[in-house]
Design a protein around this motif. Sequence first.
Motif, short mmCIF file in Angstrom:
data_model
loop_
_atom_site.label_atom_id
_atom_site.label_comp_id
_atom_site.label_asym_id
_atom_site.label_seq_id
_atom_site.Cartn_x
_atom_site.Cartn_y
_atom_site.Cartn_z
N GLU A 153 -0.83 -0.14 12.79
CA GLU A 153 -1.62 -0.59 13.95
C GLU A 153 -1.52 -2.10 14.10
O GLU A 153 -1.18 -2.82 13.15
CB GLU A 153 -3.08 -0.15 13.79
CG GLU A 153 -3.76 -0.70 12.55
CD GLU A 153 -5.15 -0.13 12.37
OE1 GLU A 153 -6.11 -0.73 12.90
OE2 GLU A 153 -5.29 0.91 11.67
N LEU B 266 -6.48 -1.32 5.99
CA LEU B 266 -6.16 -2.61 6.62
C LEU B 266 -7.40 -3.51 6.62
O LEU B 266 -7.32 -4.70 6.26
CB LEU B 266 -5.64 -2.39 8.04
CG LEU B 266 -5.04 -3.60 8.77
CD1 LEU B 266 -4.16 -3.14 9.93
CD2 LEU B 266 -6.08 -4.57 9.30
N HIS C 201 0.83 -1.20 0.00
CA HIS C 201 0.00 0.00 0.00
C HIS C 201 0.87 1.26 0.00
O HIS C 201 1.94 1.29 0.63
CB HIS C 201 -0.92 0.00 1.22
CG HIS C 201 -2.06 -0.95 1.11
ND1 HIS C 201 -3.04 -0.83 0.15
CD2 HIS C 201 -2.40 -2.06 1.84
CE1 HIS C 201 -3.93 -1.79 0.29
NE2 HIS C 201 -3.55 -2.56 1.30
N SER D 270 -8.11 -5.23 3.45
CA SER D 270 -7.00 -6.02 2.91
C SER D 270 -7.13 -7.51 3.20
O SER D 270 -6.56 -8.33 2.49
CB SER D 270 -5.66 -5.52 3.47
OG SER D 270 -5.36 -4.23 2.98
N ASP E 68 0.78 -3.31 4.89
CA ASP E 68 -0.11 -2.19 5.20
C ASP E 68 0.68 -1.02 5.77
O ASP E 68 1.29 -1.12 6.83
CB ASP E 68 -1.17 -2.62 6.21
CG ASP E 68 -1.94 -1.44 6.77
OD1 ASP E 68 -2.35 -0.58 5.96
OD2 ASP E 68 -2.10 -1.33 8.00
N THR E 69 0.63 0.11 5.06
CA THR E 69 1.30 1.33 5.52
C THR E 69 0.31 2.44 5.84
O THR E 69 0.71 3.58 6.05
CB THR E 69 2.28 1.85 4.44
OG1 THR E 69 1.51 2.22 3.27
CG2 THR E 69 3.30 0.80 4.04
N PHE F 107 2.37 -6.82 13.57
CA PHE F 107 2.68 -5.40 13.63
C PHE F 107 4.20 -5.26 13.69
O PHE F 107 4.85 -5.94 14.49
CB PHE F 107 2.05 -4.74 14.85
CG PHE F 107 2.49 -3.31 15.08
CD1 PHE F 107 2.06 -2.30 14.25
CD2 PHE F 107 3.36 -3.00 16.12
CE1 PHE F 107 2.46 -0.98 14.46
CE2 PHE F 107 3.77 -1.70 16.34
CZ PHE F 107 3.32 -0.69 15.51
N GLY G 226 -3.30 1.61 7.49
CA GLY G 226 -4.17 1.30 8.61
C GLY G 226 -5.63 1.60 8.32
O GLY G 226 -6.02 1.88 7.18
N SER H 146 1.39 -4.91 9.25
CA SER H 146 1.08 -3.48 9.33
C SER H 146 2.17 -2.75 10.09
O SER H 146 2.72 -3.27 11.06
CB SER H 146 -0.25 -3.24 10.03
OG SER H 146 -0.52 -1.84 10.14
N PRO I 222 -2.74 -5.59 13.96
CA PRO I 222 -3.86 -6.27 13.31
C PRO I 222 -4.65 -7.12 14.31
O PRO I 222 -4.09 -7.63 15.28
CB PRO I 222 -3.18 -7.15 12.26
CG PRO I 222 -1.81 -6.59 12.08
CD PRO I 222 -1.44 -6.01 13.41
#
Length: 314
Positions: A241, A223, A156, A226, A216-217, A257, A219, A238, A243
């Motif tokens: 945050e 997220l 992302h 996704s 994931d950049t 994370f 959140g 991520s 997950p």
Amino acid sequence: MNKLMTAVQINDYGDRSVLALNNEVKIPTPAENEVLIKVKSAAVNPVDWKIREGYLQAMLSHELPLTLGWDVSGEIVAAGDQVTDLMVGDAVYSRPDIAKNGSYAEYITVVSSEVAIKPKSLSWQEAAGVPLAALTAWQVLYEFAKLKAGERVLIHAGSGAVGQFAIQLAKLRGAYVYTTTSSKNTNMVLDLGADEVINYLEEDFSELKDLDVVFDTIGGDTLANSWKTLKSRGCLVSIIEEPDETIASEYGVSAYFCFVQPSREQLNKLAELADTGQLKANIDSEFELDDVAKAHERSESGRAQGKIIINVSK
């Protein structure tokens, strides 16, 4: 050496107005396992203004006043007695320990194990832009996701600093890379190696299926949308945050994370990639030390296409 230096510090948590230029900060003395670096360039990362705002107080017990900035390139000017693998005069770069004072300053002390020789092919500015973002991409893809050749990965925000390094490192591993960005950045991410680009303003990335890895950049909703793109036993990582493990279990995937850690070994490998032309560092903009507030404003806009650099000394 003058025993005082200039640094940008915060005395309270808050908006950009709390950033203060202080000309009477004591130059730190390196401990036995530390080096003193004369800072050439620093870089601004989102974590800087998140710490400034006070969002990470529960995670990081900083003392105020605090010097922000945890990307640095510079020259070693002193070393502790236990430091044997680095020398005064070495050109180095580092992502220092985020629990300590940072690099918006003329000098910084860093534990030697967090410091590596600067890539020779990169300028001070480019080198300062590598450590935090590139280490993040390395640790997410290679350590958490254990990305393999032939796997399909969605990155992302591919035009951001972390995304740019992630695209390059994923391609070096032999993965097939999808990335989200706006249409104006499509050519840039393709040039970095992306195989397919999704214009997030017009297309729905969640229609992708059977991915091996999602990076994931962003959140939030990104997220949340996704999970459905992953195949069974896929992996989501991520950097924004933690997950939800329950949701991960429902989809039959693993989720992590990642909060980036310093690593000389990885910085050495990144330097080798840069010096062999396999890793490119893009600069979005440059500011002087007394313009840190403007640099933070640029970072907070979310529109930076690469690294935001603070030039400290020549």
